[in-house]
Scaffold this active site. Sequence first.
Site, PDB file in Angstrom:
ATOM      1  N   SER A 206       0.835  -1.194   0.000  1.00  0.00           N
ATOM      2  CA  SER A 206       0.000   0.000   0.000  1.00  0.00           C
ATOM      3  C   SER A 206       0.876   1.254   0.000  1.00  0.00           C
ATOM      4  O   SER A 206       1.666   1.460  -0.924  1.00  0.00           O
ATOM      5  CB  SER A 206      -0.957  -0.054   1.186  1.00  0.00           C
ATOM      6  OG  SER A 206      -1.992   0.887   1.054  1.00  0.00           O
ATOM      7  N   ASP A 301     -10.435  -3.476  -4.317  1.00  0.00           N
ATOM      8  CA  ASP A 301      -9.487  -2.520  -3.748  1.00  0.00           C
ATOM      9  C   ASP A 301      -9.488  -1.269  -4.616  1.00  0.00           C
ATOM     10  O   ASP A 301      -9.289  -1.358  -5.830  1.00  0.00           O
ATOM     11  CB  ASP A 301      -8.089  -3.157  -3.737  1.00  0.00           C
ATOM     12  CG  ASP A 301      -7.025  -2.293  -3.088  1.00  0.00           C
ATOM     13  OD1 ASP A 301      -7.322  -1.162  -2.699  1.00  0.00           O
ATOM     14  OD2 ASP A 301      -5.879  -2.772  -2.980  1.00  0.00           O
ATOM     15  N   HIS A 331      -7.964  -5.336  -0.325  1.00  0.00           N
ATOM     16  CA  HIS A 331      -6.777  -4.707   0.244  1.00  0.00           C
ATOM     17  C   HIS A 331      -6.461  -5.371   1.592  1.00  0.00           C
ATOM     18  O   HIS A 331      -7.362  -5.792   2.306  1.00  0.00           O
ATOM     19  CB  HIS A 331      -7.072  -3.217   0.465  1.00  0.00           C
ATOM     20  CG  HIS A 331      -5.867  -2.364   0.626  1.00  0.00           C
ATOM     21  ND1 HIS A 331      -5.057  -2.000  -0.426  1.00  0.00           N
ATOM     22  CD2 HIS A 331      -5.327  -1.794   1.728  1.00  0.00           C
ATOM     23  CE1 HIS A 331      -4.076  -1.240   0.012  1.00  0.00           C
ATOM     24  NE2 HIS A 331      -4.218  -1.102   1.323  1.00  0.00           N
TER      25      HIS A 331
END
Length: 376
Positions: A206, A301, A331
């Site tokens: 991320s 996501d 995610h």
Amino acid sequence: MIKLTRRAGLMLPLGLMAACAAQPEMLPPADPTGRAEPEMRALLDSLQSLRGKPIETLSPAEARLQPGMADAVKARLRQLGRPVAPRPVPVVQDIEIPGNGGPLAARVYIPAEPPRAGQPARPLMPLIVYYHGGGFVIGSLDAYDASARALAMESQAVVIAVHYRQAPENKFPAAHEDAYVAYRWALQNAAQFGADLTRVAVVGESAGGNLAINVAMAARESRAPLPVAMGLIYPVAGTDMTTPSYQANANAKPLNAAMMRWFMGHYTSLPAEAQDTRLNVYGRAELTGLPKAIIITAGIDPLQSDGMLLAQRLQASGVSVVAQDYPTVTHEFFGVDPTLLATAGAAQRFMAGELRSAFALPAPAVVAPVATRRGR
């Protein structure tokens, strides 16, 4: 909920009134998209059972206290009557790394016991410098401990997981500066952990994926040793929040579009900073001369398009890219216990296999880009 007038309420038996008052609170669906595979849905149910508040409605201090996917994994394991102990790694050691704004917390994972007295030294292992996620605002070494453990054991590499200064206390580009300082420190100190400084990769999830590619770009520009590979797990690679995946997954869990706006708002000081090449990577950064990129994306996501667009830009810039999308997970899936989510195990093995292939090749030469566009 059934609504009663005061008179009607007085006429009901006490037991029935108590039953009406005790109706359970209606919660939004754990998987608003309806696309999660059964194992992923069970984890989302566990996360919802922890009653976390929407991150985008909280202060950063409050947000850092909310349950995340690591907590959902433990809740699911307890529900199944199974132990919640982390994946065993022979050596796990907390350390500090000197940083520009003070010491940076880090954690070292070594997938082999140290040799005993009288035994020959073991061969040097590859090294992974790992950056956790959390939108540059939340996240911690503990929250992403499972990912680091999986990388160490599956790749048979020493992993140094690095924490970094977070916003809004430390605005852009504090986290980026810390990430590069930690990479340079890791190169200089690899030997003390039994690692080979010529076989170093950067990996991040991320926001950490954004930091990982930025470390490689900073190394290229300063003509420092390049990592042999960049592991970019659902990376924050741009600042366009109107991409197809932002629209399709605007209300997804555990990450949604409103959270991403909240993260970016806290990390940046001015709207113009969103166009800095370090944040708008696929849109504006010079990507030539970077090492192999291993990109993992999740179908549920908002950041799925970021990873895909980045892969396209890297390939167009002559960078070797291998990419894998996992369409029925969300995610934060990467570090999940594979016994709870088989797709997580597949992603961990995919990343590790590609890293091992990169470690087996000669170290990449520094190739300076024709012209860089760093900054705003």
